[in-house]
Write a protein that holds these residues in place. Structure first.
Motif, PDB file in Angstrom:
ATOM      1  N   LEU A 188       0.852  -1.183   0.000  1.00  0.00           N
ATOM      2  CA  LEU A 188       0.000   0.000   0.000  1.00  0.00           C
ATOM      3  C   LEU A 188       0.886   1.230   0.000  1.00  0.00           C
ATOM      4  O   LEU A 188       1.712   1.409   0.902  1.00  0.00           O
ATOM      5  N   GLY A 189       0.742   2.050  -1.020  1.00  0.00           N
ATOM      6  CA  GLY A 189       1.448   3.323  -1.088  1.00  0.00           C
ATOM      7  C   GLY A 189       0.532   4.420  -0.575  1.00  0.00           C
ATOM      8  O   GLY A 189      -0.652   4.452  -0.895  1.00  0.00           O
ATOM      9  N   ARG A 190       1.097   5.309   0.233  1.00  0.00           N
ATOM     10  CA  ARG A 190       0.323   6.383   0.864  1.00  0.00           C
ATOM     11  C   ARG A 190       1.021   7.713   0.615  1.00  0.00           C
ATOM     12  O   ARG A 190       2.192   7.875   0.921  1.00  0.00           O
ATOM     13  N   LEU A 191       0.283   8.653   0.038  1.00  0.00           N
ATOM     14  CA  LEU A 191       0.801   9.981  -0.271  1.00  0.00           C
ATOM     15  C   LEU A 191      -0.138  11.007   0.351  1.00  0.00           C
ATOM     16  O   LEU A 191      -1.326  11.040   0.021  1.00  0.00           O
ATOM     17  N   VAL A 192       0.377  11.829   1.276  1.00  0.00           N
ATOM     18  CA  VAL A 192      -0.443  12.830   1.954  1.00  0.00           C
ATOM     19  C   VAL A 192      -0.101  14.198   1.371  1.00  0.00           C
ATOM     20  O   VAL A 192       1.065  14.619   1.389  1.00  0.00           O
ATOM     21  N   LEU A 193      -1.119  14.866   0.850  1.00  0.00           N
ATOM     22  CA  LEU A 193      -0.924  16.161   0.190  1.00  0.00           C
ATOM     23  C   LEU A 193      -1.695  17.262   0.906  1.00  0.00           C
ATOM     24  O   LEU A 193      -2.773  17.032   1.441  1.00  0.00           O
ATOM     25  N   GLY A 194      -1.121  18.453   0.857  1.00  0.00           N
ATOM     26  CA  GLY A 194      -1.773  19.631   1.410  1.00  0.00           C
ATOM     27  C   GLY A 194      -1.090  20.870   0.861  1.00  0.00           C
ATOM     28  O   GLY A 194      -0.153  20.768   0.061  1.00  0.00           O
ATOM     29  N   TYR A 195      -1.565  22.017   1.286  1.00  0.00           N
ATOM     30  CA  TYR A 195      -0.969  23.275   0.822  1.00  0.00           C
ATOM     31  C   TYR A 195       0.047  23.810   1.829  1.00  0.00           C
ATOM     32  O   TYR A 195      -0.171  23.755   3.037  1.00  0.00           O
ATOM     33  N   GLU A 196       1.142  24.318   1.299  1.00  0.00           N
ATOM     34  CA  GLU A 196       2.133  25.058   2.069  1.00  0.00           C
ATOM     35  C   GLU A 196       2.435  26.306   1.249  1.00  0.00           C
ATOM     36  O   GLU A 196       2.932  26.197   0.129  1.00  0.00           O
ATOM     37  N   GLU A 197       2.078  27.464   1.788  1.00  0.00           N
ATOM     38  CA  GLU A 197       2.280  28.733   1.077  1.00  0.00           C
ATOM     39  C   GLU A 197       1.710  28.682  -0.335  1.00  0.00           C
ATOM     40  O   GLU A 197       2.386  28.983  -1.317  1.00  0.00           O
ATOM     41  N   ASP A 198       0.450  28.280  -0.444  1.00  0.00           N
ATOM     42  CA  ASP A 198      -0.303  28.244  -1.705  1.00  0.00           C
ATOM     43  C   ASP A 198       0.256  27.265  -2.743  1.00  0.00           C
ATOM     44  O   ASP A 198      -0.071  27.368  -3.921  1.00  0.00           O
ATOM     45  N   GLU A 199       1.087  26.329  -2.329  1.00  0.00           N
ATOM     46  CA  GLU A 199       1.637  25.333  -3.234  1.00  0.00           C
ATOM     47  C   GLU A 199       1.376  23.950  -2.652  1.00  0.00           C
ATOM     48  O   GLU A 199       1.525  23.736  -1.455  1.00  0.00           O
ATOM     49  N   VAL A 200       0.968  22.993  -3.506  1.00  0.00           N
ATOM     50  CA  VAL A 200       0.740  21.633  -3.025  1.00  0.00           C
ATOM     51  C   VAL A 200       2.086  21.004  -2.700  1.00  0.00           C
ATOM     52  O   VAL A 200       3.021  21.026  -3.505  1.00  0.00           O
ATOM     53  N   LYS A 201       2.182  20.438  -1.497  1.00  0.00           N
ATOM     54  CA  LYS A 201       3.408  19.776  -1.031  1.00  0.00           C
ATOM     55  C   LYS A 201       3.044  18.410  -0.465  1.00  0.00           C
ATOM     56  O   LYS A 201       1.888  18.154  -0.119  1.00  0.00           O
ATOM     57  N   ILE A 202       4.054  17.572  -0.322  1.00  0.00           N
ATOM     58  CA  ILE A 202       3.890  16.257   0.268  1.00  0.00           C
ATOM     59  C   ILE A 202       4.113  16.377   1.778  1.00  0.00           C
ATOM     60  O   ILE A 202       5.171  16.838   2.216  1.00  0.00           O
ATOM     61  N   PHE A 203       3.120  15.947   2.538  1.00  0.00           N
ATOM     62  CA  PHE A 203       3.199  15.989   3.999  1.00  0.00           C
ATOM     63  C   PHE A 203       3.409  14.599   4.597  1.00  0.00           C
ATOM     64  O   PHE A 203       3.582  14.461   5.796  1.00  0.00           O
ATOM     65  N   GLY A 204       3.405  13.587   3.759  1.00  0.00           N
ATOM     66  CA  GLY A 204       3.662  12.224   4.207  1.00  0.00           C
ATOM     67  C   GLY A 204       3.729  11.312   3.008  1.00  0.00           C
ATOM     68  O   GLY A 204       3.020  11.526   2.026  1.00  0.00           O
ATOM     69  N   ALA A 205       4.595  10.307   3.073  1.00  0.00           N
ATOM     70  CA  ALA A 205       4.707   9.316   2.005  1.00  0.00           C
ATOM     71  C   ALA A 205       5.264   8.044   2.601  1.00  0.00           C
ATOM     72  O   ALA A 205       6.243   8.087   3.349  1.00  0.00           O
ATOM     73  N   SER A 206       4.622   6.934   2.309  1.00  0.00           N
ATOM     74  CA  SER A 206       5.114   5.663   2.840  1.00  0.00           C
ATOM     75  C   SER A 206       4.591   4.504   2.017  1.00  0.00           C
ATOM     76  O   SER A 206       3.644   4.646   1.237  1.00  0.00           O
ATOM     77  N   ILE A 207       5.234   3.370   2.225  1.00  0.00           N
ATOM     78  CA  ILE A 207       4.804   2.115   1.614  1.00  0.00           C
ATOM     79  C   ILE A 207       4.729   1.089   2.728  1.00  0.00           C
ATOM     80  O   ILE A 207       5.665   0.916   3.503  1.00  0.00           O
ATOM     81  N   PHE A 208       3.577   0.411   2.807  1.00  0.00           N
ATOM     82  CA  PHE A 208       3.363  -0.611   3.841  1.00  0.00           C
ATOM     83  C   PHE A 208       3.309  -1.977   3.184  1.00  0.00           C
ATOM     84  O   PHE A 208       2.668  -2.148   2.185  1.00  0.00           O
TER      85      PHE A 208
END
Length: 117
Positions: free
Chosen positions: A97-117
């Motif tokens: 399972l690949g997990r990618l957590v996205l959100g905004y940082e200063e009006d730009e989409v950034k990765i806030f978490g990424a993992s493989i289980f």
């Protein structure tokens, strides 16, 4: 203020799929600097470059990820969206399972978490 949870799945995938592909490629070649290129500042601060380097060096999985993308779904919570992928290896049987957590940082989409289980 923009909230990534307002985007449709199609809009999210237009952002997430290239980011996931980038992470898989950087992991396969073991390039830490390239791997964290789109990470939020908070995530980069929380990562230990030496530990991530050891993982790249010692994990057969992280150096042999299939570069094909198989989207499973999204989870929206607060100011973040988690995008889930079925991930395979070029060397090992089975699925992860690949997990990618996205959100905004200063009006730009950034990765806030990424993992493989």
């Amino acid at each position: 203020m923009m909230n990534i949870t307002d985007k449709t799945d199609d809009e999210l995938l237009a952002i997430a799929n290239p980011l996931w592909s980038h992470l898989v490629h950087a992991s396969n070649i073991g390039k830490y600097g390239e791997f964290v290129k789109y990470f939020s500042a908070e995530l980069v601060i929380g990562l230990n470059e030496i530990e991530v380097g050891k993982q790249f060096a010692n994990s057969e999985l992280t150096r042999n990820l299939s570069e094909s993308i198989e989207f499973i779904g999204t989870i929206r919570r607060g100011e973040y969206v988690t995008v889930l992928y079925r991930q395979r290896s070029k060397k090992s049987e089975g699925e992860w399972l690949g997990r990618l957590v996205l959100g905004y940082e200063e009006d730009e989409v950034k990765i806030f978490g990424a993992s493989i289980f």
